[in-house]
Enzyme design. Structure first.
Site, PDB file in Angstrom:
ATOM      1  N   LYS A  88       0.841  -1.188   0.000  1.00 19.17           N
ATOM      2  CA  LYS A  88       0.000   0.000   0.000  1.00 19.17           C
ATOM      3  C   LYS A  88       0.885   1.250   0.000  1.00 19.17           C
ATOM      4  CE  LYS A  88      -0.732   0.908   4.931  1.00 19.17           C
ATOM      5  NZ  LYS A  88      -0.387   2.321   4.992  1.00 19.17           N
ATOM      6  N   HIS A 108      -6.305  -1.330   6.447  1.00 22.37           N
ATOM      7  CA  HIS A 108      -6.144  -2.174   7.633  1.00 22.37           C
ATOM      8  C   HIS A 108      -7.458  -2.372   8.391  1.00 22.37           C
ATOM      9  CE1 HIS A 108      -1.984  -2.014   6.774  1.00 22.37           C
ATOM     10  NE2 HIS A 108      -1.697  -0.903   7.418  1.00 22.37           N
TER      11      HIS A 108
END
Length: 487
Positions: A149, A241
């Site tokens: 990411k 997340h």
């Protein structure tokens, strides 16, 4: 030791950005531990590709120094260290020009060997590096691509990136890594839910009052200010997340424990998220310094910045299992403690038979702790031991992994150890699929847009506190309260 170690086939792993912090601190130590435990065979090779003029020997010295910092001395056996360093190689190249790509092609072994290309680089280089790999002849049918990411800055950029990668790789070859999903506790969350019959009947809105998901850090953004100020807590943590953790808590049981079955169920959760009713369901904050410490804008080097270092969101899922049960998500920098936790708070007993003198009952809480001290606790109400009548108290049934498994001589592997080996095995269960990434961005984008156009910036909060007062009110107005942040 680690139980039931199964070696994987030899592989070539090329790490773009191999001299960077992530590779030196996490990825290479993870690979070393896997080799020590007998899972990565010594005839596998790890090739770093970066712009620095190091050479293979210079890179090996750099990695050795990193291993001495990030790997426990009990694992640094001289023979295994020498064996690992011999497996390392280095190619100097720049993603923006032609130099180095031919050298990389010639370093790779025969085309029958599995090749993994790990892009530990800025996301704007994902597509250019992928294109260079294709034009230089480095790709084979058994090639795998790993990307870190951020996977886009919003829905439009995420979709564009997915389409760029799809012109070069099949979806089965792309591994979008989220290290949170590699944590042992997250793995145990699925085992807890789907391997124990006692939880499924009560894992729904009839019995669960609410769920809290917290990822809190004590550190600020100093050292990452340039990156962080372009993203903020919502993009950096919520979109990936925390929403991934929410999916694992909320998803339906998959028909099989295999990659697409699991990811199909997670996608259903993301597509069932209710649009937020209004700004009252989102609290954004920015830390201020105390006792002479710098505040956010000083750490980030961005005077007047409206970027949030804290976010709390009330989320609801519009499906039969969870309708009416809120999920409260919070994350932030410079908070009271470093802790990542999922807490499933069950409803109170429908009726108390005990007198007021016994003390009130409290709801049962199943807490899954990701860091520090990974483990699972279930809080139950029991009678306080001793004479003097009925007095109620709460006690935890505690399974802290380090204590429980450490007593059996088992070492708990780190997240990157598991995830890198899953890439090599070809197991995509713990990696995000393209439609998951886009669905998460589609839901998050309106939150970001509302914050960008709001007349007021993020709420201020003291460093090392529990966050802005407004985040407490987000819970209080529903008659609930956040769990204490405690290391």
């Amino acid at each position: 030791m680690v139980a039931r170690v199964i070696p994987v086939v030899p592989f070539d792993l090329v790490v773009f950005g191999g001299t960077g912090d992530l590779a030196q601190r996490k990825l290479l130590p993870a690979l070393f531990r896997r080799m020590v435990d007998g899972q990565a065979l010594p005839d596998s090779r790890i090739i770093a590709a970066a712009r620095r003029d190091l050479g293979a020997d210079g890179f090996r010295r750099r990695v050795e120094a990193a291993l001495r910092v990030h790997v426990g001395p009990e694992q640094l056996d001289p023979d295994r260290l020498a064996e690992f360093l011999c497996a390392l190689d280095y190619v100097r190249l720049d993603a923006a020009d032609e130099d180095g790509w031919a050298a990389l092609f010639h370093r790779l072994k025969d085309s029958e060997r599995m090749r993994v290309f790990y892009l530990s680089v800025a996301p704007q280089l994902f597509a250019p590096i992928s294109e260079r790999l294709a034009t230089s002849g480095c790709l084979t049918p058994d090639t795998r691509l790993v990307v870190e990411k951020p996977l886009g800055h919003d829905f439009a950029s995420a979709r564009k990136l997915n389409r760029q990668l799809a012109t070069i790789f099949d979806e089965r070859q792309i591994y979008r890594i989220d290290h949170f999903l590699g944590k042992e506790t997250v793995q145990n969350l699925m085992a807890l839910r789907f391997a124990n019959a006692l939880f499924e009947p009560i894992w729904n809105a009839r019995h669960v009052d609410h769920v809290q998901i917290t990822v809190a850090e004590r550190v600020g953004v100093r050292g990452r200010g340039a990156y962080y100020d372009q993203n903020g807590a919502v993009r950096d943590m919520m979109q990936n997340h925390l929403l991934q953790l929410l999916c694992l808590i909320a998803m339906e049981p998959p028909a099989h424990f295999e990659p697409d079955a699991v990811r199909d169920e997670k996608l259903k959760v993301l597509r069932s998220l209710k649009p937020l009713d209004g700004p009252g369901d989102v609290v954004l904050g920015q830390y201020r310094g105390i006792n002479g410490e710098p505040d956010y804008v000083e750490d980030a080097g961005s005077p007047g910045s409206r970027t949030e270092s804290f976010a709390a969101i009330k989320v609801e899922i519009a499906n039969w299992r969870w309708n009416g049960t809120p999920f409260y998500l919070r994350t932030g920098k410079r908070l009271q403690a470093r802790v990542s936790e999922i807490a499933v708070v069950f409803k109170d007993a429908p009726h108390s038979i005990f007198p007021a003198s016994a003390g009130g009952t409290n709801p049962n809480v199943l807490a899954i702790r990701l860091q520090p001290d990974e483990g699972i606790t279930l809080r139950l109400t029991i009678k306080e031991p001793g004479p003097g009548g009925m007095r109620l108290c709460q006690v935890p049934l505690d399974m802290t992994f380090a204590k429980t498994l450490g007593a059996q001589g088992l070492r708990i592997p780190g997240a990157y150890e598991r995830l890198v080996m899953d890439v090599i095995r070809g197991d995509q269960t713990l990696f995000m699929r393209n439609d998951e990434v886009e669905a998460a961005w589609r839901w998050i984008d309106p939150i970001i847009a509302a914050a960008d156009t709001a007349p007021e910036g993020p709420r201020s909060y003291d460093s090392y506190s529990s966050g802005p007062e407004e985040a407490l009110m987000l819970m209080h107005r529903d008659g609930r309260r956040w769990r204490a942040l405690a290391a």
